[in-house]
Design a protein around this motif. Structure first.
Motif, PDB file in Angstrom:
ATOM      1  N   ASN A 256       0.718  -1.211  -0.015  1.00 16.60           N
ATOM      2  CA  ASN A 256       0.067   0.087   0.201  1.00 16.60           C
ATOM      3  C   ASN A 256       0.845   1.342   0.005  1.00 16.60           C
ATOM      4  O   ASN A 256       0.490   2.046   0.586  1.00 16.60           O
ATOM      5  N   ASN A 260      -4.904   4.551  -2.397  1.00 26.25           N
ATOM      6  CA  ASN A 260      -6.206   3.759  -2.051  1.00 26.25           C
ATOM      7  C   ASN A 260      -7.615   4.610  -2.152  1.00 26.25           C
ATOM      8  O   ASN A 260      -8.431   4.062  -2.075  1.00 26.25           O
ATOM      9  N   TYR A 261      -7.365   5.860  -1.737  1.00 27.55           N
ATOM     10  CA  TYR A 261      -8.421   6.529  -1.147  1.00 27.55           C
ATOM     11  C   TYR A 261      -8.716   7.710  -2.326  1.00 27.55           C
ATOM     12  O   TYR A 261      -8.055   8.490  -2.884  1.00 27.55           O
ATOM     13  N   HIS A 277     -12.193   4.226   0.885  1.00 28.55           N
ATOM     14  CA  HIS A 277     -11.301   3.260   0.363  1.00 28.55           C
ATOM     15  C   HIS A 277     -11.828   2.772  -0.757  1.00 28.55           C
ATOM     16  O   HIS A 277     -12.876   2.393  -1.135  1.00 28.55           O
ATOM     17  N   GLU A 280     -10.933  -3.603  -2.581  1.00 30.78           N
ATOM     18  CA  GLU A 280     -11.179  -4.482  -1.508  1.00 30.78           C
ATOM     19  C   GLU A 280     -10.078  -4.387  -0.395  1.00 30.78           C
ATOM     20  O   GLU A 280      -8.742  -4.146  -0.661  1.00 30.78           O
ATOM     21  N   GLU A 281     -10.510  -4.234   0.885  1.00 31.57           N
ATOM     22  CA  GLU A 281      -9.491  -4.240   1.880  1.00 31.57           C
ATOM     23  C   GLU A 281      -8.664  -5.243   1.970  1.00 31.57           C
ATOM     24  O   GLU A 281      -8.802  -6.514   1.924  1.00 31.57           O
ATOM     25  N   GLY A 282      -7.363  -5.163   1.977  1.00 28.62           N
ATOM     26  CA  GLY A 282      -6.255  -6.025   2.058  1.00 28.62           C
ATOM     27  C   GLY A 282      -5.749  -6.460   0.584  1.00 28.62           C
ATOM     28  O   GLY A 282      -4.785  -7.423   0.732  1.00 28.62           O
ATOM     29  N   SER A 285      -2.854  -1.765  -3.341  1.00 28.01           N
ATOM     30  CA  SER A 285      -3.134  -0.311  -3.789  1.00 28.01           C
ATOM     31  C   SER A 285      -3.973  -0.593  -5.078  1.00 28.01           C
ATOM     32  O   SER A 285      -3.722  -1.387  -5.894  1.00 28.01           O
ATOM     33  N   THR A 286      -4.802   0.449  -5.244  1.00 23.63           N
ATOM     34  CA  THR A 286      -5.725   0.344  -6.670  1.00 23.63           C
ATOM     35  C   THR A 286      -5.357   1.759  -7.361  1.00 23.63           C
ATOM     36  O   THR A 286      -5.592   1.779  -8.480  1.00 23.63           O
TER      37      THR A 286
END
Length: 508
Positions: A256, A260-261, A277, A280-282, A285-286
């Motif tokens: 991360n 992500n946000y 966010h 998906e958590e975990g 990074s997106t």
């Protein structure tokens, strides 16, 4: 691909009669006036009262493009602002006619914007100066375009001084504000760690006056867009500069170190009110990157391109006043062999919305295509067309696609006027009338070298698509060749026009 259904009509922005008369008087003179640098008419650049009215502006005659130096010269010679002749009737059509060099070879010119646009309500401000930061050095170049064909350097603000005084480095997006000030988003602190902040410049002297954001909650930074009618500003995240400036690393995704946000700010109070966010958590990074509100100032929604998630997300205000997001377009990853990872994301690098809010365009830098969607129903965008350039899945790259949910075979590399396109599309700029889409290929110096070394070696060009409601087609008569530049092959990044454009003008 997702479909589409309804639409919204752009409503006029109310202005006093005196303001309208003044705007008309300011645009009745010749092309050497500082407003736009083109033959000025009512409805052009910052005198246009609605986005739809701005679509009636004269065709752009010049392009301003930020260029990176060739690899062999990047340590010793500065990057530059290239002025391109975009007038089809000119003998220099599609050629670089002027170069304005930056102040430091370490600058790495990346994104830039205007000192004043349609949002500016300060009558003393002229649409005359480009604000051009260096993403690496942090130096801010103020460029005077009173003569649109030959921009000159007005002043340089030291990036080192900004870092020391405001703990801000790695500037990105530039927007003018209704007050007449200029705001620049930053991605790092003075040590290059992830810290999103927003620096204000005085609209006349261009000296830094302070940070816009007032709360100390640490977030990452990248792009931003504001809409005072809804008392909101939205910002996105790239990641930690110490990481991404070195190139892409799967470990940074896993840990991360990239963004992500999506962040929502109270425009009046300058405070962060909500962070969403993305992904998906975990899952790692997106990277939500470029974001755009609809141009209609009454609209309380927009879109963001999420690079590694390979999605377009719609962000919007719910009936109960909460801001949220939803995926409206998903580009399936390609399963590949002979590449860094077995699954290749599209890496959506840029998005743009036509001034009438009817069409969305976005670039898939790794896959290599530009896509066009009808967004008359923002909840259900409808695919219109795509054009492949020369991305990593081109048939001649040596990368084998073993599973593709969209294509039956790997696309051929695009060739324009005898020039093969050696990378995927990165930055997009749409003409105000929505008929021409200019496309560049360079994303970031370290990323270019990592993913498209042939582009770094040979330089990149600028191509143009002719756009209509029925789709996009490559203009075979337009190609800006940056291979034989005076200092060697150069690479083009962001594009602006003298009269304003779809990503610098914000109607309020």
């Amino acid at each position: 691909m997702p479909g589409s259904v309804a639409g919204k009509e752009s409503s006029p922005v109310e202005k006093k009669v005196e303001q309208v008369k003044k705007a008309e008087e300011d645009t009745k003179t010749t092309s050497d006036k500082p407003c736009c640098g083109e033959t000025a008419v009512a409805g052009q650049c910052h005198s246009a009262q609605t986005p739809v009215e701005a679509m009636k502006s004269p065709r752009e005659k010049y392009l301003y493009v930020l260029c990176l130096q060739s690899e062999e010269n990047e340590q010793d010679k500065c990057g530059y602002l290239a002025t391109i002749d975009a007038d089809p009737s000119s003998s220099n059509y599609g050629k670089v006619i002027h170069r304005l060099y930056s102040s430091d070879p370490k600058d790495e010119l990346h994104h830039f914007g205007w000192n004043s646009c349609v949002s500016c309500k300060n009558p003393a401000m002229q649409h005359r100066y480009l604000v051009v930061p260096g993403i690496n050095s942090g130096n801010i170049h103020i460029v005077d375009v009173q003569n649109p064909a030959q921009p000159t350097l007005f002043k340089v603000i030291s990036g080192a001084e900004v870092a020391e005084k405001f703990d801000a480095t790695h500037p990105h997006t530039v927007h003018c504000l209704p007050s007449g000030e200029v705001m620049i988003s930053y991605m790092g602190d003075k040590y290059g760690e992830g810290k999103g902040s927003f620096l204000l410049l005085d609209g006349k002297t261009f000296e830094p006056t302070g940070l816009w954001n007032r709360n100390d909650r640490p977030v990452m930074g990248y792009d931003f867009w504001y809409q005072p009618r809804h008392n909101i500003m939205v910002s996105s995240e790239f990641g930690v500069p110490n990481c991404f400036m070195k190139g892409f690393s799967p470990e940074d995704v896993k840990n991360n170190k990239l963004g992500n946000y999506l962040h929502f700010w109270n425009w009046a109070d300058h405070t962060l009110i909500k962070s969403i966010h993305i992904g998906e958590e975990g899952a790692g990074s997106t990277t939500p990157l470029e974001l755009r509100f609809l141009h209609n100032p009454e609209a309380c929604e927009g879109f963001v391109g999420v690079a590694l998630e390979s999605t377009i997300r719609r962000f919007f205000k719910t009936p109960d006043g909460e801001w949220t997001t939803e995926v409206v377009i998903q580009v399936p990853p390609k399963q590949v062999e002979n590449w860094t990872m077995p699954s290749m994301p599209a890496n959506i690098s840029d998005i743009i919305i036509s001034l009438d809010d009817q069409f969305l365009y976005f670039a898939d830098w790794l896959h290599g295509d530009v896509r066009q969607y009808n967004i008359s129903d923002t909840k259900n965008p409808k695919f219109v067309s795509s054009v492949f350039l020369g991305g990593l899945i081109s048939s001649d790259t040596g990368i084998k696609v073993v599973e593709d949910k969209e294509l039956d075979k790997q696309p051929e590399r695009l060739v324009v006027k005898g020039h093969p396109i050696l990378a995927g599309p990165n930055m997009l700029q749409l003409s105000r009338d929505g008929k021409r889409l200019y496309v560049t290929m360079s994303i970031l110096n370290s990323y270019d070298k990592q993913f498209y070394p042939e582009m770094v070696k040979n330089g990149s060009g600028i191509i143009m698509f002719n756009c209509s409601p029925d789709g996009m087609k490559v203009d075979e008569d337009f190609y800006v060749d940056l291979h034989n530049e005076p200092d060697g092959p150069a690479r083009a990044h962001e594009v602006r026009y003298p009269g304003g454009d779809c990503t610098s003008d914000i109607w309020v």
